[in-house]
Design a protein around this motif. Structure first.
Motif, PDB file in Angstrom:
ATOM      1  N   ARG A  11       0.840  -1.196   0.000  1.00 16.84           N
ATOM      2  CA  ARG A  11       0.000   0.000   0.000  1.00 16.84           C
ATOM      3  C   ARG A  11       0.870   1.239   0.000  1.00 16.84           C
ATOM      4  NH1 ARG A  11      -2.642  -0.089   6.139  1.00 16.84           N
ATOM      5  NH2 ARG A  11      -0.733   0.508   7.257  1.00 16.84           N
ATOM      6  N   ALA A  59       0.363   5.286   0.909  1.00 14.59           N
ATOM      7  CA  ALA A  59      -0.421   6.427   1.375  1.00 14.59           C
ATOM      8  C   ALA A  59       0.129   7.699   0.738  1.00 14.59           C
ATOM      9  CB  ALA A  59      -0.351   6.519   2.899  1.00 14.59           C
ATOM     10  N   ALA A  79      -4.995   4.387   1.785  1.00 19.41           N
ATOM     11  CA  ALA A  79      -3.889   4.239   0.840  1.00 19.41           C
ATOM     12  C   ALA A  79      -4.411   3.622  -0.446  1.00 19.41           C
ATOM     13  CB  ALA A  79      -2.797   3.349   1.430  1.00 19.41           C
TER      14      ALA A  79
END
Length: 122
Positions: free
Chosen positions: A37, A39, A91
């Protein structure tokens, strides 16, 4: 290998959300599928991975107990179940395939999907 992730969306903090990633094309006998992920403004980080044939798993330490990963052999699909979501889980989530086995570092993954956005509102 083509990867398509599904399931992102907007959820409230404390809720659960499941992501799925379908793989098509070439397959490998000892590969792993993982989730990363990214962000906003941060580096892409490892979330979880599963070895396709062994079923062994790996998780980011900070996510153990909240996230689980599983697979469906027949559908060539991996799932990421996210529970007790927090705002900091917001994210873009990417699925990826590693031909190096169950690894947790980004450079160990050879194929990447486009990503699906998960937004957790507090």
């Amino acid at each position: 290998v083509q990867l398509q992730a599904y399931g992102g969306g907007l959820v409230q903090a404390g809720s659960s959300l499941g992501l799925s990633c379908a793989a098509s094309g070439r397959t490998f006998s000892s590969y792993a599928m993982g989730w990363f992920r990214q962000a906003p403004g941060k580096e892409r980080e490892f979330v979880a991975a599963i070895h396709w044939s062994r079923g062994s798993t790996a998780f980011a330490d900070s996510l153990k107990g909240r996230f689980t990963i599983s697979r469906n052999d027949a559908k060539n699909t991996v799932y990421l179940q996210m529970n007790s979501l927090k705002a900091e889980d917001t994210a873009v989530y990417y699925c990826a395939v590693s031909t190096s086995g169950l690894v947790t570092y980004r450079s160990g993954y050879d194929y990447w999907g486009r990503g699906t956005l998960v937004t957790v509102s507090s």
